[in-house]
Design a protein around this motif. Structure first.
Motif, PDB file in Angstrom:
ATOM      1  N   MET A  13      24.124  19.523  -0.439  1.00  0.00           N
ATOM      2  CA  MET A  13      24.092  20.730  -1.361  1.00  0.00           C
ATOM      3  C   MET A  13      24.790  21.750  -0.677  1.00  0.00           C
ATOM      4  SD  MET A  13      23.009  22.040  -3.897  1.00  0.00           S
ATOM      5  CE  MET A  13      21.854  22.187  -4.965  1.00  0.00           C
ATOM      6  N   LEU A  14      25.657  22.512  -1.414  1.00  0.00           N
ATOM      7  CA  LEU A  14      26.394  23.657  -0.981  1.00  0.00           C
ATOM      8  C   LEU A  14      25.927  24.716  -0.345  1.00  0.00           C
ATOM      9  CD1 LEU A  14      29.566  24.332  -3.690  1.00  0.00           C
ATOM     10  CD2 LEU A  14      29.508  23.414  -1.412  1.00  0.00           C
ATOM     11  N   ARG A  15      26.340  25.272   0.695  1.00  0.00           N
ATOM     12  CA  ARG A  15      25.884  26.592   1.132  1.00  0.00           C
ATOM     13  C   ARG A  15      26.157  27.527  -0.141  1.00  0.00           C
ATOM     14  NH1 ARG A  15      28.012  28.211   6.280  1.00  0.00           N
ATOM     15  NH2 ARG A  15      29.777  27.427   5.393  1.00  0.00           N
ATOM     16  N   HIS A  16      25.511  28.712   0.002  1.00  0.00           N
ATOM     17  CA  HIS A  16      25.941  29.806  -0.922  1.00  0.00           C
ATOM     18  C   HIS A  16      27.160  30.500  -0.673  1.00  0.00           C
ATOM     19  CE1 HIS A  16      25.096  33.120  -3.660  1.00  0.00           C
ATOM     20  NE2 HIS A  16      25.463  34.099  -2.448  1.00  0.00           N
ATOM     21  N   HIS A  17      27.700  30.588   0.675  1.00  0.00           N
ATOM     22  CA  HIS A  17      28.939  31.207   1.051  1.00  0.00           C
ATOM     23  C   HIS A  17      30.171  29.914   0.487  1.00  0.00           C
ATOM     24  CE1 HIS A  17      32.713  31.998   3.412  1.00  0.00           C
ATOM     25  NE2 HIS A  17      32.032  33.100   3.252  1.00  0.00           N
ATOM     26  N   ASP A  18      29.963  28.832   0.520  1.00  0.00           N
ATOM     27  CA  ASP A  18      30.710  27.765   0.196  1.00  0.00           C
ATOM     28  C   ASP A  18      31.212  27.877  -1.406  1.00  0.00           C
ATOM     29  OD1 ASP A  18      31.165  26.884   2.838  1.00  0.00           O
ATOM     30  OD2 ASP A  18      29.670  25.308   2.576  1.00  0.00           O
ATOM     31  N   GLN A  19      29.934  28.224  -2.090  1.00  0.00           N
ATOM     32  CA  GLN A  19      29.653  28.023  -3.670  1.00  0.00           C
ATOM     33  C   GLN A  19      30.718  29.561  -4.012  1.00  0.00           C
ATOM     34  OE1 GLN A  19      25.515  28.759  -4.706  1.00  0.00           O
ATOM     35  NE2 GLN A  19      25.533  26.417  -5.042  1.00  0.00           N
ATOM     36  N   LEU A  20      30.479  30.547  -3.338  1.00  0.00           N
ATOM     37  CA  LEU A  20      31.098  31.742  -3.899  1.00  0.00           C
ATOM     38  C   LEU A  20      32.656  31.530  -3.311  1.00  0.00           C
ATOM     39  CD1 LEU A  20      29.042  34.524  -2.311  1.00  0.00           C
ATOM     40  CD2 LEU A  20      29.378  33.946  -4.636  1.00  0.00           C
ATOM     41  N   GLN A  21      33.101  30.731  -2.095  1.00  0.00           N
ATOM     42  CA  GLN A  21      34.180  30.683  -1.529  1.00  0.00           C
ATOM     43  C   GLN A  21      35.181  29.866  -2.901  1.00  0.00           C
ATOM     44  OE1 GLN A  21      34.682  28.481   1.981  1.00  0.00           O
ATOM     45  NE2 GLN A  21      36.860  29.335   2.264  1.00  0.00           N
ATOM     46  N   LEU A  22      34.400  28.668  -3.180  1.00  0.00           N
ATOM     47  CA  LEU A  22      35.125  27.741  -4.092  1.00  0.00           C
ATOM     48  C   LEU A  22      35.346  28.604  -5.519  1.00  0.00           C
ATOM     49  CD1 LEU A  22      36.227  25.121  -5.083  1.00  0.00           C
ATOM     50  CD2 LEU A  22      33.912  24.479  -5.558  1.00  0.00           C
ATOM     51  N   VAL A  23      34.210  29.200  -6.131  1.00  0.00           N
ATOM     52  CA  VAL A  23      34.405  29.919  -7.280  1.00  0.00           C
ATOM     53  C   VAL A  23      35.566  30.993  -7.331  1.00  0.00           C
ATOM     54  CG1 VAL A  23      33.244  31.334  -8.991  1.00  0.00           C
ATOM     55  CG2 VAL A  23      32.033  29.327  -7.986  1.00  0.00           C
ATOM     56  N   ASP A  24      35.465  31.917  -6.179  1.00  0.00           N
ATOM     57  CA  ASP A  24      36.525  32.787  -5.989  1.00  0.00           C
ATOM     58  C   ASP A  24      37.801  32.440  -5.843  1.00  0.00           C
ATOM     59  OD1 ASP A  24      36.431  36.057  -5.377  1.00  0.00           O
ATOM     60  OD2 ASP A  24      37.753  35.295  -3.618  1.00  0.00           O
ATOM     61  N   TYR A  25      38.033  31.154  -5.227  1.00  0.00           N
ATOM     62  CA  TYR A  25      39.194  30.809  -5.122  1.00  0.00           C
ATOM     63  C   TYR A  25      39.868  30.224  -6.648  1.00  0.00           C
ATOM     64  CZ  TYR A  25      43.417  27.861  -3.739  1.00  0.00           C
ATOM     65  OH  TYR A  25      44.645  27.319  -3.563  1.00  0.00           O
ATOM     66  N   LEU A  53      27.974  22.980 -11.638  1.00  0.00           N
ATOM     67  CA  LEU A  53      27.823  22.877 -13.156  1.00  0.00           C
ATOM     68  C   LEU A  53      26.482  22.434 -13.251  1.00  0.00           C
ATOM     69  CD1 LEU A  53      31.176  21.421 -14.153  1.00  0.00           C
ATOM     70  CD2 LEU A  53      30.310  23.163 -15.200  1.00  0.00           C
ATOM     71  N   ALA A  54      25.904  21.261 -12.686  1.00  0.00           N
ATOM     72  CA  ALA A  54      24.582  20.815 -12.793  1.00  0.00           C
ATOM     73  C   ALA A  54      23.289  21.848 -12.533  1.00  0.00           C
ATOM     74  CB  ALA A  54      24.247  19.447 -11.891  1.00  0.00           C
ATOM     75  N   SER A  55      23.663  22.528 -11.538  1.00  0.00           N
ATOM     76  CA  SER A  55      22.883  23.449 -11.270  1.00  0.00           C
ATOM     77  C   SER A  55      22.706  24.849 -12.271  1.00  0.00           C
ATOM     78  CB  SER A  55      23.017  24.129  -9.848  1.00  0.00           C
ATOM     79  OG  SER A  55      24.026  24.866  -9.579  1.00  0.00           O
ATOM     80  N   GLY A  56      23.832  24.771 -13.183  1.00  0.00           N
ATOM     81  CA  GLY A  56      23.845  25.982 -13.986  1.00  0.00           C
ATOM     82  C   GLY A  56      24.501  27.283 -13.575  1.00  0.00           C
ATOM     83  N   VAL A  57      24.942  27.093 -12.125  1.00  0.00           N
ATOM     84  CA  VAL A  57      25.789  28.397 -11.453  1.00  0.00           C
ATOM     85  C   VAL A  57      27.099  28.597 -12.373  1.00  0.00           C
ATOM     86  CG1 VAL A  57      26.788  29.101  -9.322  1.00  0.00           C
ATOM     87  CG2 VAL A  57      24.763  28.170  -9.302  1.00  0.00           C
ATOM     88  N   LEU A  58      27.669  27.518 -12.534  1.00  0.00           N
ATOM     89  CA  LEU A  58      28.788  27.368 -13.497  1.00  0.00           C
ATOM     90  C   LEU A  58      28.271  26.572 -14.805  1.00  0.00           C
ATOM     91  CD1 LEU A  58      32.126  26.211 -11.601  1.00  0.00           C
ATOM     92  CD2 LEU A  58      31.186  28.536 -12.041  1.00  0.00           C
ATOM     93  N   THR A  59      28.715  27.293 -15.983  1.00  0.00           N
ATOM     94  CA  THR A  59      28.229  26.764 -17.311  1.00  0.00           C
ATOM     95  C   THR A  59      29.335  26.221 -18.030  1.00  0.00           C
ATOM     96  OG1 THR A  59      28.828  29.129 -18.351  1.00  0.00           O
ATOM     97  CG2 THR A  59      26.564  28.516 -17.652  1.00  0.00           C
TER      98      THR A  59
END
Length: 163
Positions: A1-13, A47-53
């Motif tokens: 599972m992605l760490r929160h910071h990694d999620q933010l980094q990927l989406v921001d990029y 996508l699966a977690s709903g963070v991205l729709t």
């Protein structure tokens, strides 16, 4: 599972654009210090977690000969669920939302390969629901990009994610 910071980094990029190369996920991974597989798996998790729709391109369909049409219905409250199912069953329907409006309480977008395709979809909705479809053609297109940085700028003590 992605760490929160990694999620933010990927989406921001990715918010800033997507590389148009043969292996775009590898290019994203290289920029972030990740593997191509890590990028792909991370997007699947988001996508699966709903963070991205949604993850995908936005097209100007009119340039390809197609058409988008904003449409609305006045749906009796007791029929709302039934009509929602009928409307959403059409592949041309996207972005169907309930709205607090005195008359027009269901708003959606029709997307088709042609103006005739939009007209046919609206007609099918009218036949299936017995309700008139109100169509609102686009008069002018505006491009508005709202970009909210998810990570603080280098050296920023008061940016996003900071208290």
């Amino acid at each position: 599972m992605l760490r929160h910071h990694d999620q933010l980094q990927l989406v921001d990029y990715l918010h800033g654009g997507f590389p148009l190369v043969d292996r775009p996920f590898a290019a994203v991974g290289q920029a972030l210090g990740w593997s191509e597989d890590q990028v792909i798996e991370s997007l699947h998790q988001l996508l699966a977690s709903g963070v991205l729709t949604r993850f995908g391109p936005l097209f100007q369909i009119e340039r390809a000969g197609g058409q988008f049409m904003l449409a609305a219905l006045a749906v009796p409250p007791e029929r709302f669920d039934e009509v929602t199912a009928l409307v959403n069953a059409l592949p041309e329907v996207a972005h169907n939302y309930r709205r607090d409006h005195p008359q027009l309480n269901m708003w959606f977008v029709l997307a088709a390969e042609s103006a005739e395709g939009v007209a046919r979809a609206a007609q099918r909705i009218e036949q299936a629901t017995g309700l008139p479809v109100f169509q609102f053609p686009k008069e002018h297109e505006y491009r508005v990009e709202l970009r909210l940085p998810l990570l603080p700028a280098e050296g920023d003590r008061h940016g996003p994610g900071r208290l």
